[in-house]
Design a protein around this motif. Structure first.
Motif, mmCIF file in Angstrom:
data_model
loop_
_atom_site.group_PDB
_atom_site.id
_atom_site.type_symbol
_atom_site.label_atom_id
_atom_site.label_comp_id
_atom_site.label_asym_id
_atom_site.label_seq_id
_atom_site.Cartn_x
_atom_site.Cartn_y
_atom_site.Cartn_z
ATOM 1 N N ARG A 1 7.537 -10.077 -103.039
ATOM 2 C CA ARG A 1 7.082 -8.703 -102.857
ATOM 3 C C ARG A 1 5.557 -8.596 -102.743
ATOM 4 N NH1 ARG A 1 8.967 -3.733 -106.211
ATOM 5 N NH2 ARG A 1 10.137 -5.298 -107.333
ATOM 6 N N ASP A 2 4.847 -9.408 -103.542
ATOM 7 C CA ASP A 2 3.380 -9.351 -103.504
ATOM 8 C C ASP A 2 2.810 -9.887 -102.192
ATOM 9 O OD1 ASP A 2 3.532 -8.342 -106.028
ATOM 10 O OD2 ASP A 2 2.792 -10.155 -107.043
ATOM 11 N N LYS A 3 3.638 -10.568 -101.442
ATOM 12 C CA LYS A 3 3.169 -11.149 -100.172
ATOM 13 C C LYS A 3 3.814 -10.464 -98.979
ATOM 14 C CE LYS A 3 0.564 -14.101 -102.256
ATOM 15 N NZ LYS A 3 -0.892 -13.807 -102.268
ATOM 16 N N LEU B 1 1.228 -13.684 -95.385
ATOM 17 C CA LEU B 1 1.865 -12.394 -95.667
ATOM 18 C C LEU B 1 3.039 -12.136 -94.705
ATOM 19 C CD1 LEU B 1 -1.305 -10.136 -96.187
ATOM 20 C CD2 LEU B 1 0.071 -11.293 -97.931
ATOM 21 N N ASN C 1 -4.293 -13.117 -92.655
ATOM 22 C CA ASN C 1 -3.635 -13.816 -93.764
ATOM 23 C C ASN C 1 -2.183 -14.129 -93.384
ATOM 24 O OD1 ASN C 1 -2.643 -14.840 -96.111
ATOM 25 N ND2 ASN C 1 -3.183 -13.075 -97.406
ATOM 26 N N PRO C 2 -1.980 -15.240 -92.672
ATOM 27 C CA PRO C 2 -0.643 -15.552 -92.144
ATOM 28 C C PRO C 2 0.423 -15.771 -93.213
ATOM 29 C CG PRO C 2 -2.323 -16.836 -91.014
ATOM 30 C CD PRO C 2 -3.006 -16.171 -92.184
ATOM 31 N N HIS D 1 -0.042 -3.708 -104.773
ATOM 32 C CA HIS D 1 0.871 -2.738 -104.165
ATOM 33 C C HIS D 1 0.178 -1.404 -103.891
ATOM 34 C CE1 HIS D 1 4.657 -4.973 -105.805
ATOM 35 N NE2 HIS D 1 3.723 -5.780 -105.381
ATOM 36 N N ILE D 2 -0.927 -1.481 -103.198
ATOM 37 C CA ILE D 2 -1.676 -0.252 -102.924
ATOM 38 C C ILE D 2 -1.137 0.433 -101.668
ATOM 39 C CG2 ILE D 2 -3.739 -1.169 -104.017
ATOM 40 C CD1 ILE D 2 -4.950 -1.368 -101.130
ATOM 41 N N HIS D 3 -1.432 1.708 -101.549
ATOM 42 C CA HIS D 3 -1.063 2.465 -100.352
ATOM 43 C C HIS D 3 -2.341 2.950 -99.690
ATOM 44 C CE1 HIS D 3 1.396 4.790 -97.629
ATOM 45 N NE2 HIS D 3 0.829 5.930 -97.983
ATOM 46 N N PHE E 1 5.310 -1.964 -102.181
ATOM 47 C CA PHE E 1 4.651 -3.172 -101.669
ATOM 48 C C PHE E 1 3.204 -2.757 -101.415
ATOM 49 C CE2 PHE E 1 9.055 -3.071 -100.304
ATOM 50 C CZ PHE E 1 9.517 -4.363 -100.468
ATOM 51 N N ASP E 2 2.399 -3.645 -100.860
ATOM 52 C CA ASP E 2 1.173 -3.158 -100.242
ATOM 53 C C ASP E 2 1.616 -2.431 -98.979
ATOM 54 O OD1 ASP E 2 -0.896 -4.006 -101.950
ATOM 55 O OD2 ASP E 2 -0.788 -6.044 -101.166
ATOM 56 N N THR E 3 1.199 -1.164 -98.834
ATOM 57 C CA THR E 3 1.680 -0.370 -97.705
ATOM 58 C C THR E 3 0.519 0.284 -96.969
ATOM 59 O OG1 THR E 3 2.025 1.514 -99.196
ATOM 60 C CG2 THR E 3 3.941 0.119 -98.736
ATOM 61 N N ILE F 1 -3.607 -7.840 -89.899
ATOM 62 C CA ILE F 1 -3.215 -8.307 -91.241
ATOM 63 C C ILE F 1 -2.604 -9.704 -91.148
ATOM 64 C CG2 ILE F 1 -1.614 -7.896 -93.163
ATOM 65 C CD1 ILE F 1 -1.902 -4.852 -92.453
ATOM 66 N N GLY G 1 -6.991 -3.864 -89.752
ATOM 67 C CA GLY G 1 -5.926 -4.622 -90.417
ATOM 68 C C GLY G 1 -6.468 -5.893 -91.050
ATOM 69 N N ALA G 2 -7.296 -6.606 -90.294
ATOM 70 C CA ALA G 2 -7.867 -7.860 -90.802
ATOM 71 C C ALA G 2 -8.745 -7.603 -92.025
ATOM 72 C CB ALA G 2 -8.675 -8.546 -89.700
ATOM 73 N N VAL H 1 3.850 -6.890 -96.714
ATOM 74 C CA VAL H 1 3.094 -5.667 -96.410
ATOM 75 C C VAL H 1 3.916 -4.821 -95.437
ATOM 76 C CG1 VAL H 1 0.936 -4.741 -95.478
ATOM 77 C CG2 VAL H 1 0.921 -6.932 -96.682
ATOM 78 N N ALA I 1 -6.774 -7.056 -95.061
ATOM 79 C CA ALA I 1 -6.194 -8.310 -95.541
ATOM 80 C C ALA I 1 -7.279 -9.263 -96.075
ATOM 81 C CB ALA I 1 -5.386 -8.977 -94.441
#
Lengths: 274, 382
Positions: A42-44, A87, A84-85, B225-227, A63-65, A80, B66-67, A46, B70
């Protein structure tokens, strides 16, 4: 009853804003159950969404959303994934978000074969703005901006994805909920651009304008008109007419995903050790 | 051994961004900015970074955001028409507080304009291009070396304030080639990506401001788990439809820059010790203005130059102080007249402010500015 999917939702953000009878909740649940079935960390993972009814799903998921701008989920998701591949990046989009304002990003996301899983909630309408015609409103069906029936021919988003270079393309419906879950899960397995069209009912904006304001009626339409791919391929052409449409895995091919391909560039440039 | 190199402004900008820690670039070709993309395409993979050429300017802006979310410092570069397309997501970056640097190598507009003759016509676009109330930081270099330095500064400010920063170059500096000596890596100060001060279990709120009013937002993939949304949100990051939250959110976006205004508003003075008149200039135009000032000095005119390095936020205090001590200000800019309005506002009637504008594809000749200085000194318009 097993309700382990609940752990994937931000309980304090519920209830959701979708109308009673909306299919978006079913599709959202299918996504988290696919995530659970594949054991994604879940932490990985998005979740990225655009704008519209579909795209409010991200806010409910724990999740991160990222709730981006209209049509732009795929470029953000691409950034994203490339940054960070490790994820897992899942995109939730809608028919207007993905095939109208975000159409160019969709095509090129497919072409690059970025390792994303894109789930399009197709409710055949712009729901958030009150029911305007989208490129996936069937020709002849009514919308607030198509009071005499939609003039435009429709996009078949799955054929578009296949032609543009996606390496996994599938379709299912909110009626076929377990099938939908497995289609998404298989998409998560594909290391490349995976596209799943999830047909969802919109009784409020689409159904009401088209004499199908009962969500059950809309789901029965899905049941009656969806044909499994294997059976679809055996149908004579004259039986593929009208409202009928194929569901299931529509296309799959092996391909190198963009991040892997770029690793080769880094090797060539001598930056691998950095 | 001399480390001097012959280098173009655009190349120096790319080198500066890289030195400041940029490891991701998304872009789309457009003259006169393309050399920045080309430089990044070549250099980024050498340091393990990534370059991606996107399908359009909008996607280029989305991919860098996005980058950045991340965890990678990210850059995009374009020119006027492309910057117009990026505006939607520049506003998104301001609202969602995502660090990013956007280079605009200005060319003549409006619209497709005169490709790709020099201009400084995007001064107000840089400030107000995107919709809604938002702060903006924009920097404008006048030399190849300063293209490097302001690129470093832009990346640092974007990280420190978690805000989009526009590096407002012009074709003059972008395509200028000069002999430069770039600083060593250990001479460059780098602002690192801000990190959360506590864990989710300790009640972490991604948009809770730190002491400097800037939030320490976690990068994706670290278990927070941020939004993130472009909707007005409270400290949790989730949208809230409340007047109080809306007002406070917009206030904080502005205040976090405002309280650092003096520190980030860079202005340089030339020949100002005994000056009775001043030329205000920025970017490539300041090079010509400086020539004109030296020529005027030869003629015995006590004139100096004040050069704006930071365009936004505007140097209100410096210009107000200037207006209090000179008899007149001449603003030179390669457009129909944009920054002159800011100078007039800051001068607040303390001295006359004249405009020397040019918008015909060509750069200023020193004589044109000299003539305008003489006209200002004579106390009247031509």
């Amino acid at each position: 009853m097993e309700r382990s999917f609940e752990q994937y939702f931000r309980q304090n953000r519920l209830p959701h804003l979708w109308c009673p009878g909306c299919g978006n909740g079913i599709a959202t649940k299918a996504i988290v159950q696919a995530i659970e079935s594949k054991g994604l960390e879940r932490d990985k993972t998005v979740i990225v969404s655009g704008i519209g009814c579909s795209s409010r799903a991200s806010g409910y998921m724990d999740f991160d959303t990222l709730h981006t701008a209209h049509g732009r989920a795929i470029p953000f998701a691409t950034g994203i994934k490339l940054a960070n591949p490790e994820l897992n990046v899942i995109v939730i989009t809608g028919d207007g978000d993905c095939t109208a304002i975000g159409g160019n990003h969709f095509i090129h996301g497919c072409r690059r074969n970025v390792d994303l899983t894109v789930v399009l909630f197709n409710n055949n309408i712009y729901g958030m703005t009150g029911g305007q015609a989208s490129p996936m409103t069937p020709t002849g069906k009514k919308a607030t901006t198509a009071p005499y029936g939609a003039v435009d021919p429709v996009f078949d988003a799955c054929r578009l994805a296949e032609a543009a270079g996606a390496t996994y393309v599938a379709r299912s419906t909110a009626y076929h909920v377990q099938h939908l879950t497995s289609m998404i899960a298989d998409g998560l397995d594909n290391k490349g651009f995976s596209f799943i069209e999830a047909m969802v009912q919109c009784p409020t904006a689409y159904g009401r304008k088209n004499k199908m304001s009962d969500p059950v009626q809309l789901m029965m339409w899905m049941r009656d008109n969806a044909v499994m791919k294997a059976a679809w391929d055996k149908l004579p052409e004259d039986k593929k007419q009208g409202d009928r449409f194929p569901i299931g895995l529509l296309y799959q091919e092996a391909g190198v995903d963009y991040a892997t391909a770029y690793d080769h560039v880094i090797d060539l440039a001598g930056g691998a050790a950095k | 051994m001399s480390k001097a190199r012959l280098m173009q402004g655009n190349e120096a900008c790319a080198e500066g961004a890289l030195a400041a820690g940029v490891r991701f670039f998304g872009g789309y070709p457009i003259t006169p900015s393309t050399e920045i993309a080309e430089g990044m395409a070549k250099m980024l993979p050498k340091v393990g970074g990534k370059f991606v050429q996107m399908e359009d300017e909008i996607a280029s802006m989305g991919v860098v955001l996005g980058a950045s979310l991340a965890g990678k410092k990210a850059l995009t570069a374009s020119s006027g028409p492309g910057i117009s397309l990026k505006q939607e997501l520049i506003g998104y970056a301001a609202a969602a507080e995502i660090p990013v640097v956007i280079v605009n190598v200005q060319r003549v507009g409006p619209s497709t304009g005169q490709p790709t003759a020099p201009s400084q016509g995007d001064v107000m676009q840089a400030r107000w291009g995107t919709h809604g109330d938002h702060p903006m930081i924009a920097l404008s270099p006048w030399s190849v070396r300063e293209a490097f330095d302001t690129a470093v500064m832009a990346v640092n400010y974007s990280e420190r304030f978690r805000t989009p920063v526009i590096l407002l170059m012009d074709e003059i500096v972008g395509h200028l080639r000069e002999k430069v000596e770039l600083p060593e890596a250990d001479e460059i100060e780098i602002y690192p990506r801000r990190q959360p001060g506590c864990t989710p279990a300790e009640g972490y709120r991604p948009y809770a401001p730190a002491e400097d009013l800037v939030p320490n937002i976690a990068d994706f993939g670290n278990g927070y788990h941020i939004h993130v949304t472009g909707l007005i949100h409270d400290e949790t990051g989730f949208p809230v439809g409340s007047p109080k939250v809306t007002r406070e959110a917009i206030d904080r976006l502005h205040t976090k820059i405002e309280i650092a205004r003096d520190e980030i508003t860079h202005v340089e003075e030339y020949c100002m010790e005994d000056a009775e008149y001043a030329v205000v200039a920025f970017g490539g135009t300041a090079r010509t203005a400086y020539e004109a000032v030296l020529a005027a000095r030869q003629k015995g005119i006590k004139v100096g130059m004040v050069r704006l390095i930071t365009i936004w936020p505007f140097a209100d205090q410096a210009i107000s102080d200037l207006a209090a001590r000179v008899k007149g200000i001449l603003v030179t800019e390669l457009n129909y007249g944009q920054i002159v309005n800011e100078v007039e506002r800051a001068a607040a009637g303390q001295c006359p402010v004249e405009l020397c504008a040019k918008y015909d594809m060509t750069i200023f000749e020193p004589e044109e500015i000299l003539e305008a200085v003489e006209s200002l000194v004579a106390g009247g318009n031509k």
